[in-house]
Design a protein around this motif. Sequence first.
Motif, short mmCIF file in Angstrom:
data_model
loop_
_atom_site.label_atom_id
_atom_site.label_comp_id
_atom_site.label_asym_id
_atom_site.label_seq_id
_atom_site.Cartn_x
_atom_site.Cartn_y
_atom_site.Cartn_z
N VAL A 147 0.61 -1.19 0.07
CA VAL A 147 -0.14 -0.12 0.09
C VAL A 147 0.82 1.42 0.00
O VAL A 147 0.32 2.41 -0.29
N ASN A 148 2.13 1.11 0.27
CA ASN A 148 3.12 2.15 0.41
C ASN A 148 3.55 2.47 -1.16
O ASN A 148 4.50 3.34 -1.42
N GLY A 149 3.18 1.65 -2.17
CA GLY A 149 3.73 1.90 -3.70
C GLY A 149 5.13 1.34 -3.69
O GLY A 149 5.81 1.55 -4.75
N GLU A 150 5.46 0.21 -2.64
CA GLU A 150 6.52 -0.37 -2.93
C GLU A 150 6.38 -1.94 -3.31
O GLU A 150 7.09 -2.71 -2.25
N PRO A 151 5.56 -2.42 -3.85
CA PRO A 151 5.27 -3.85 -3.97
C PRO A 151 6.45 -4.83 -4.00
O PRO A 151 6.19 -5.95 -3.77
N HIS A 152 7.33 -4.32 -4.70
CA HIS A 152 8.57 -5.04 -4.90
C HIS A 152 9.26 -5.47 -3.64
O HIS A 152 10.13 -6.42 -3.39
N ARG A 153 8.93 -4.75 -2.57
CA ARG A 153 9.62 -5.13 -1.22
C ARG A 153 9.17 -6.50 -0.63
O ARG A 153 8.19 -6.36 0.15
N GLY B 26 23.86 -13.00 14.40
CA GLY B 26 25.00 -12.31 15.02
C GLY B 26 25.84 -11.52 13.96
O GLY B 26 26.62 -10.62 14.56
N ASN B 27 25.57 -11.74 12.85
CA ASN B 27 26.37 -11.19 11.85
C ASN B 27 25.96 -10.02 11.37
O ASN B 27 25.20 -9.69 10.17
N MET B 28 26.17 -8.50 11.91
CA MET B 28 25.35 -7.50 11.61
C MET B 28 25.92 -6.89 10.46
O MET B 28 25.19 -6.25 9.55
N GLU B 29 27.25 -6.97 10.05
CA GLU B 29 27.78 -6.59 8.87
C GLU B 29 27.00 -7.14 7.87
O GLU B 29 26.61 -6.70 6.72
N ALA B 30 26.63 -8.48 7.77
CA ALA B 30 25.98 -9.12 6.80
C ALA B 30 24.49 -8.60 6.60
O ALA B 30 23.89 -8.46 5.40
N VAL B 31 23.70 -8.11 7.61
CA VAL B 31 22.52 -7.64 7.81
C VAL B 31 22.79 -6.13 6.82
O VAL B 31 21.81 -6.06 6.05
N ARG B 32 23.84 -5.44 7.33
CA ARG B 32 23.86 -4.28 6.58
C ARG B 32 24.03 -4.17 4.92
O ARG B 32 23.47 -3.66 4.37
N ASN B 33 24.86 -5.39 4.51
CA ASN B 33 25.26 -5.69 3.09
C ASN B 33 23.75 -6.22 2.39
O ASN B 33 23.65 -6.04 1.19
N ALA B 34 22.94 -6.94 3.14
CA ALA B 34 21.81 -7.78 2.67
C ALA B 34 20.81 -6.90 2.39
O ALA B 34 19.75 -7.07 1.38
N ILE B 35 20.49 -5.71 3.22
CA ILE B 35 19.38 -5.05 3.04
C ILE B 35 19.25 -4.11 1.66
O ILE B 35 20.18 -3.37 1.39
N THR B 36 18.44 -4.56 0.67
CA THR B 36 18.25 -3.63 -0.41
C THR B 36 16.88 -3.08 -0.76
O THR B 36 15.90 -3.03 0.24
N LYS B 37 16.76 -2.28 -1.81
CA LYS B 37 15.45 -1.87 -2.08
C LYS B 37 14.28 -2.82 -2.30
O LYS B 37 13.06 -2.56 -2.01
N ASP B 38 14.57 -4.12 -2.13
CA ASP B 38 13.64 -5.26 -2.43
C ASP B 38 13.31 -5.69 -1.02
O ASP B 38 12.51 -6.77 -0.72
N THR B 39 13.98 -5.29 0.05
CA THR B 39 13.81 -5.93 1.42
C THR B 39 12.47 -5.41 2.16
O THR B 39 12.26 -4.17 2.22
N CYS B 40 11.70 -6.34 2.65
CA CYS B 40 10.56 -6.15 3.06
C CYS B 40 10.73 -5.82 4.77
O CYS B 40 10.45 -4.78 5.23
N ALA B 41 11.43 -6.72 5.26
CA ALA B 41 11.53 -6.82 6.79
C ALA B 41 12.64 -7.88 7.07
O ALA B 41 13.04 -8.67 6.54
N VAL B 42 13.34 -7.43 8.54
CA VAL B 42 14.05 -8.35 9.19
C VAL B 42 13.09 -9.05 10.16
O VAL B 42 12.44 -8.47 10.93
N LEU B 43 13.40 -10.28 10.16
CA LEU B 43 12.54 -11.08 11.39
C LEU B 43 13.31 -11.92 12.26
O LEU B 43 14.45 -12.53 11.67
N ILE B 44 13.40 -11.58 13.46
CA ILE B 44 14.42 -12.25 14.30
C ILE B 44 13.78 -12.48 15.59
O ILE B 44 12.56 -11.74 16.50
N GLU B 45 14.13 -13.67 16.59
CA GLU B 45 14.04 -13.77 17.67
C GLU B 45 14.84 -13.03 18.54
O GLU B 45 15.96 -13.22 18.73
#
Length: 396
Positions: free
Chosen positions: A113-119, A162-181
Motif C-alpha cells: 500500500v506504500n507503493g513499493e510492492p517489490h519489497r 549475530g553477523n550485523m555486517e551481513a545484515v547491513r549488506n543484505a538490505i536492498t530496495k527489495d527488502t520487506c522486513a528483518v525477522l528475528i527472535e
Amino acid sequence: MREAMLPVYAPPTEVFERGEGMRLFTTEGDAYLDFISGIAVNALGHAHPRMIEALNDQAHKLWHTSNMFRVPAGEQLAEKYCAKTFADQVFFTNSGTEAIECALKTARKYHYVNGEPHRQEFITFTGAFHGRSFGAINAGGNPAYLEGFGEPMAGFRQLEFGNMEAVRNAITKDTCAVLIEPVQGEGGVREVPVEELIELRKLCDETGTLLIYDEVQCGAGRTGKLFAHQWADGKADPDIMAVAKGVGGGFPLGACLVTEEAGKGMKPGSHGSTYGGNPLAMAVGNVVFDTLCEDGFLEQVQQVAGTLKQGLASLKDRYPELVEDVRGKGLLTGIKLKTPNKALQVKARDHKLLCGVAGDNVLRLAPPLIATDEDIREAINILDACLADTSPEDTA
Ligand SMILES: *Cc1c(COP(=O)(O)O)cnc(C)c1O
C-alpha cells in the motif's frame, strides 16, 4: 492407541494426568518437577486457580461467535497489550505460527500500500524457528524442517546469526522486513545482545525496512521483562511482533502486535481467523496478562532467574568436561553440553525433573515463571546428580 497417532513426535511412556503449580503427576502418581512448562507455555504453572476460574466462568457463558461479532474481552486485552508495548493494534491467533503468518502478511501488505510492492524479501537468521506452516518453515530455514516439502519459497534470505555486517549488506530496495527472535529458543537458547537489537532498529529506520520480532517463546515475562526486547528500554522497539506460548499460559493463544503505521495495509478482508480471539482464549489471556503485570511479578522472575544463572554457572565450574556453556536470558536458559543433550534430558527425567532440549546440543530449561528459589535449588541439585553420573565418553 499410540499407533493411531501420526508419529511426528516420539514421547516417553510416562503419561501425565494432572498438574499443580510447578509439578506434573503421572497416572502412576509420580510427581515431576516441571522445568520446561510445555516449552515456555505454562507461565503461571499448572492449574492456576485464577485461570481455572476465568475459563470456567466463561465456559458457562459463551464459547464462540466468530469475529463477525465483537468480543469485548478481546478488545480489552488488545488495549492492555498496546498500553504496555510499542503496539497500537492487535490481531489474535491460536498459535505462534499463525501470529508469524499474520506478521509476514502485514509486512508485505504495508509495502504494497506504500507503493513499493517489490519489497518482498524477508531477512532471517540461522538457528531461527518460527513455526511449522509453509511460510514459517521457509522463514525458519531449517533444512531438516524444509526437506521433502517442495521447492523453498521465494522471498526469504537467511543470514548468519549475530553477523550485523551481513545484515547491513543484505538490505536492498527489495527488502520487506528483518525477522528475528530477540532470544532464540529452538536454535539453542541464544540471546541477541541488546546493542544488536538497537543497531537492527537503526538499520531498519535508515532503509525503510520493517523490524519484526518473534517473541513467541521469549515474550510473556520469560526474560524478566514483559517482552524480551524491552530490555532495550524503548530503543529497539519493533514495528510488528508475534507472541504466543506464555501469553495463553496453556490455553491456545497467540497475537500479532503492530504499530498503526505498519498495520496500515490491513483492512476488512485482508486477514482472518475463525477461532482467533475467541471468548475462552480471551478470558484466560486477560488473567495471564493481568498477573504478569502485577506489582513485583517480573521483579520476582528476575530475582529467581539470578538464582538459576548462579546455579548453572556453578554446574559449569564443577563439570567443565561436560558443560561447555550456559546461556539464555531470565527463565529461558540453556546448558550447552559436550555429551548428548538428550541423554541428560532422559537422565533428569529418571530423577523426576522435566527439561527440554534445543539445537546446538543444548539442554533447555524454561520453568513456569512462578518458580521459587527453592524450586531452582531442587532442579540444580538434580542436574548436579545427573552430571555427576555422566562420563565425558558417554555418547548416547
Ligand atoms: C514455538 C514457536 C513458534 C511456533 O508456535 P506454535 O504455537 O507452535 O505455532 C514460533 N516461534 C517461536 C520462537 C517459537 O518458539
